[in-house]
Design a protein around this motif. Structure first.
Motif, mmCIF file in Angstrom:
data_model
loop_
_atom_site.group_PDB
_atom_site.id
_atom_site.type_symbol
_atom_site.label_atom_id
_atom_site.label_comp_id
_atom_site.label_asym_id
_atom_site.label_seq_id
_atom_site.Cartn_x
_atom_site.Cartn_y
_atom_site.Cartn_z
ATOM 1 N N ALA A 112 0.824 -1.219 0.000
ATOM 2 C CA ALA A 112 0.000 0.000 0.000
ATOM 3 C C ALA A 112 0.851 1.259 0.000
ATOM 4 O O ALA A 112 0.504 2.258 -0.648
ATOM 5 N N ALA A 113 1.989 1.268 0.733
ATOM 6 C CA ALA A 113 2.813 2.478 0.811
ATOM 7 C C ALA A 113 3.316 2.891 -0.565
ATOM 8 O O ALA A 113 3.269 4.080 -0.936
ATOM 9 N N ASN A 114 3.780 1.935 -1.358
ATOM 10 C CA ASN A 114 4.266 2.266 -2.697
ATOM 11 C C ASN A 114 3.116 2.538 -3.663
ATOM 12 O O ASN A 114 3.277 3.297 -4.617
ATOM 13 N N GLU A 115 1.961 1.927 -3.432
ATOM 14 C CA GLU A 115 0.771 2.288 -4.215
ATOM 15 C C GLU A 115 0.454 3.764 -4.044
ATOM 16 O O GLU A 115 0.211 4.490 -5.031
ATOM 17 N N VAL A 116 0.458 4.225 -2.795
ATOM 18 C CA VAL A 116 0.136 5.628 -2.509
ATOM 19 C C VAL A 116 1.170 6.546 -3.158
ATOM 20 O O VAL A 116 0.816 7.582 -3.742
#
Length: 813
Positions: A697-701
């Motif tokens: 999720a962190a890299n998605e954001v």
């Protein structure tokens, strides 16, 4: 004969049903068939109306009997509430257990089942896996953990199991595991629970049940104990007891390439040879018996004793070796021919051929959907049709003087060469239609392999049951044959791979192949060539220039996506590794690419986890020309790095992640394996696909905030729909029209997560999961449609879907 053909057509029509009727509906068909039969018997002796009544009665009988049996089997299906829960079952091992590197797989006949102390209904026959503790998916090596005990067919056990309704992968031109389980009478599959918190399995008793399976198991184990080379032992086990799973994957590949796979199980040729030998031995023994009991010849003449006894022994041999379709066909044909001969009669070969087909389908209607059924019956039919004067097995001689033995030997050799040539040419279109492959060296390989296996290997293997040292000679013969076949398989053009054609074109080509081998004038042979020609040069439809097609392949709990433009192909991920000797690349991806006629230009492996990279080696061997990109390659030119771009046929490809800074000086990833996933964006005009592997999720954001204007028509759900991905920020930015979730049916990770599915629902995003959809196909020139292979090719034996989705309407709102 037309009545028999109508019965077969009735069976075929019933097998096309997507949903079963009620049992009473099929019973009504049978009742109507019986009424029509009585009407035909009581009507006029001749006339078209009477013929039509007979045909309709046979049609209803074939379809009604098959449907009634199917309805009975469907009524024993597992309740959805009993899926994936602990059940205590008591019953017996019902067939020869199959050992693998992970444990043992076996059929189990249930006597009683309980859940939380109450008796529950479960299907009478289960297919269970007893794996090494704690589970094969978590086992670091095949040697670790406690393996299952030695299971023996007929033994009673009390086991704790988790079951699910039969389910398999669903891909174009792929193996239909659900049909195979249905045909075997298996109502549910599952695994034995034997952890610390589970009640220990209990061996209750050794019984006399399933004596044939116990005998097969004893022989199978004796071969394994006697023959040290497991590859040779596997072939002998397949030839003696029909245990084809004992043959290693590498050997099957060689057998298929050289076109001798039909010999590595008990074929019709083996059963015919055994029957001929059995008739001769029984006749000799019966004549010797007359010396001590003269009345025996008066009670039962020698021809009757030899014929009936020989066929009975051949039937036992076929049953002992697994009772495959070629064996069934041969036993029935031999029984009909011997019966006619004993009654001094002879039928035309089409009648014998069709009668055998009816009996085989009466025993197993679903065999009609098996490739082996068509290869077996078409091959025999072609041999008879191409030589109308051919004698059936056991046909009486015409009484003329026999030629010298050397001429007989030459004639038999030329006959074998002609027969093999006829079968090779005539079956080539059918083989291409069924498997997308044709063996160029098959004729040469079979000329050696057929007599070698039939006259040397198989007799030695069978006699080894009586005297085990003969298995050493048989193993030596198998090894010599293997060297010959391996050399042939190494030829550059040993096999030709062509895309699997539409069935209409394939049937036309098959008829053309038959015309080529019949004794017809040259003009008809030319027509046969023209009928075959389109199959050899047909290519599947591809997207037009400026558009692309995305196929999310059904590989279970893993990822593999095929992207095709007008002239190029890319594979994103290669599927999971199932075990130390099995992976999706070898079993699913490479065969699918062959069937579609795809030659890969580029392969992108998102990250090193085995559910995404497990099939790499198989794909690399099959497509050495492809350029590879991944997030874990030692070579810098084969690493995916943000900013890489290329264009194929008007379609743009761009790598969005990882960044150059995410690689260390030695080229290794600085982030976790999932976070290093290669993210690929494929764009065609206003529509695009976003493929993100297992990115977190962190890299998605971060990616969403870096490009707030980016959109995606199709999103491959990151991390199989895990709650650690598909973040609200990513969904709000991409605003996908579709989401495709690649996750295994009822997987232990509970993918896709209910929390993620709720995010899709809140945003009105339709989603499909591979467990219920099978292979999902989307095209940029038809952005509002998502095609599910499981729904397009549904038959009544297929899993109904359910908890996996997909939505009932496969058009985007």
């Amino acid at each position: 004969m037309r009545v028999l053909l109508a019965w077969v057509v009735g069976v075929a029509l019933q097998l096309q049903q997507t949903v079963l009727w009620t049992g009473s509906a099929y019973a009504a068909c049978l009742l109507l068939s019986a009424s029509l039969t009585l009407l035909a018997l009581s009507g006029r002796r001749h006339g078209r109306a009477r013929t039509l009544v007979w045909l309709l009665a046979a049609l209803l009988a074939g379809g009604g009997s098959t449907g009634w049996r199917a309805a009975l089997h469907a009524g024993q299906s597992l309740d959805t509430e009993l899926e994936n829960v602990n059940l205590q079952v008591t019953g017996r091992v019902a067939a020869l257990p199959v050992r693998t590197a992970q444990g043992v797989r076996f059929e189990f006949e249930v006597e009683r089942a309980e859940h939380e102390g109450r008796v529950v209904p479960v299907p009478p026959r289960l297919l269970l896996g007893w794996y090494r503790f704690p589970s094969p998916a978590r086992e670091p090596s095949a040697q670790a953990g406690a393996g299952p005990p030695a299971l023996v067919a007929g033994d009673r056990w009390q086991l704790t199991v988790r079951l699910k309704r039969p389910h398999g992968l669903a891909n174009p031109h792929g193996f239909d595991r659900e049909r195979w389980l249905w045909e075997q009478g298996v109502g549910a599959t599952g695994s034995v629970r034997h952890g610390q918190r589970d009640p220990p399995p209990r061996h209750l008793a050794s019984t006399a049940g399933f004596p044939l399976e116990r005998a097969r198991q004893r022989v199978d184990q004796a071969i394994a104990d006697r023959v040290a080379n497991s590859r040779n032992a596997g072939v002998l086990s397949a030839l003696v007891v029909g245990n084809q799973s004992a043959i290693e994957r590498e050997d099957w590949d060689i057998f298929r390439i050289t076109g001798v796979a039909h010999l590595m199980a008990i074929s019709g040729l083996h059963v015919t040879m055994f029957a001929w030998l059995a008739v001769a031995v029984v006749g000799w023994l019966w004549r010797r018996l007359a010396r001590f009991w003269p009345g025996a010849l008066l009670a039962v003449p020698t021809p009757w004793a030899a014929g009936v006894g020989g066929i009975a022994l051949a039937t036992l041999y076929a049953l002992f070796s697994g009772w495959a379709v070629p064996s069934q066909r041969t036993v029935v044909m031999l029984a009909v021919v011997v019966g006619l001969r004993l009654h001094a009669r002879q039928w035309p070969w089409p009648m014998v051929w069709l009668m055998a087909m009816v009996v085989v389908l009466w025993l197993d209607p679903w065999a009609l959907m098996h490739p082996g059924f068509w290869l077996s019956f078409v091959a025999v039919g072609i041999l008879f049709a191409s030589d109308p004067g051919r004698s059936l097995p056991g046909a009486p001689a015409d009484g003329t003087a026999a030629p010298p033995r050397w001429r007989q030997a030459v004639a038999r050799g030329l006959g074998l060469l002609r027969e093999q040539g006829v079968v090779t040419v005539a079956l080539a279109p059918l083989t291409l239609m069924l498997f997308g492959q044709f063996s160029v060296v098959g004729l040469v390989a079979n000329l050696v392999a057929i007599p070698w296996v039939t006259l040397l290997v198989t007799p030695l293997a069978m006699l080894g049951v009586i005297w085990s040292p003969l298995w050493d000679l048989a193993a030596w013969a198998v090894q010599v044959l293997g060297l010959w076949l391996q050399w042939l398989a190494g030829w550059p053009w040993s096999a030709v791979y062509r895309p699997i054609t539409p069935w209409v074109m394939a049937v036309l080509a098959m008829l053309g192949g038959i015309v080529l081998v019949l004794r017809l004038p040259p003009v008809f042979r030319v027509a046969g060539c023209l009928m075959v020609w389109p199959v050899l040069f047909w290519t599947p439809e591809r997207p037009p220039s400026g558009q692309f097609e995305m196929m999310a392949i059904d590989v279970g709990q893993g990822s593999a996506v095929l992207v095709r433009t007008a002239r190029h192909s890319l594979l994103y991920d290669t599927g999971p590794r199932y075990s130390a000797h099995s992976d999706a690349g070898d079993r699913v991806v490479v065969p699918l690419l062959h069937a579609l006629g795809v030659r890969l230009d580029k392969v992108v492996v998102s990250h090193s986890d085995s559910d995404h990279s497990g099939g790499m080696e198989a794909v690399r061997r099959a497509h050495p020309q492809a350029h590879w990109l991944s997030s874990f390659d030692e070579r810098a030119d084969r690493r995916c790095v943000a900013g890489q771009r290329w264009e194929w046929d008007g379609v743009r490809f761009e790598v969005l992640h990882p960044q150059p800074a995410h690689y260390g000086p030695d080229g290794r990833g600085m982030l976790s394996s999932n976070a290093m996933s290669c993210v690929l964006h494929v764009v065609a005009g206003e529509h695009s696909a976003w493929l993100g592997g297992d990115i977190d999720a962190a890299n998605e954001v971060r990616l969403a905030l870096d490009r707030p204007q980016m959109r995606a028509t199709v999103l491959l759900a990151p991390h199989h729909g895990s709650h650690t991905s598909s973040s609200p920020v990513l969904l709000n930015t991409l605003q996908p029209t579709w989401v495709v979730v690649q996750a295994g049916h009822l997987n232990r990770f509970n993918h896709p997560s209910p929390r993620v599915l709720e995010r899709y629902r809140q945003r009105g995003i339709p989603w499909v999961a591979s467990g219920a959809c099978g292979a999902a196909v989307w095209r940029s020139d038809e952005p509002g449609h998502m095609r599910c292979h499981r729904q397009e090719r549904r038959r009544y034996w297929h899993h109904p879907g359910g908890s996996d989705g997909p939505p009932t309407d496969l058009m985007a709102p």
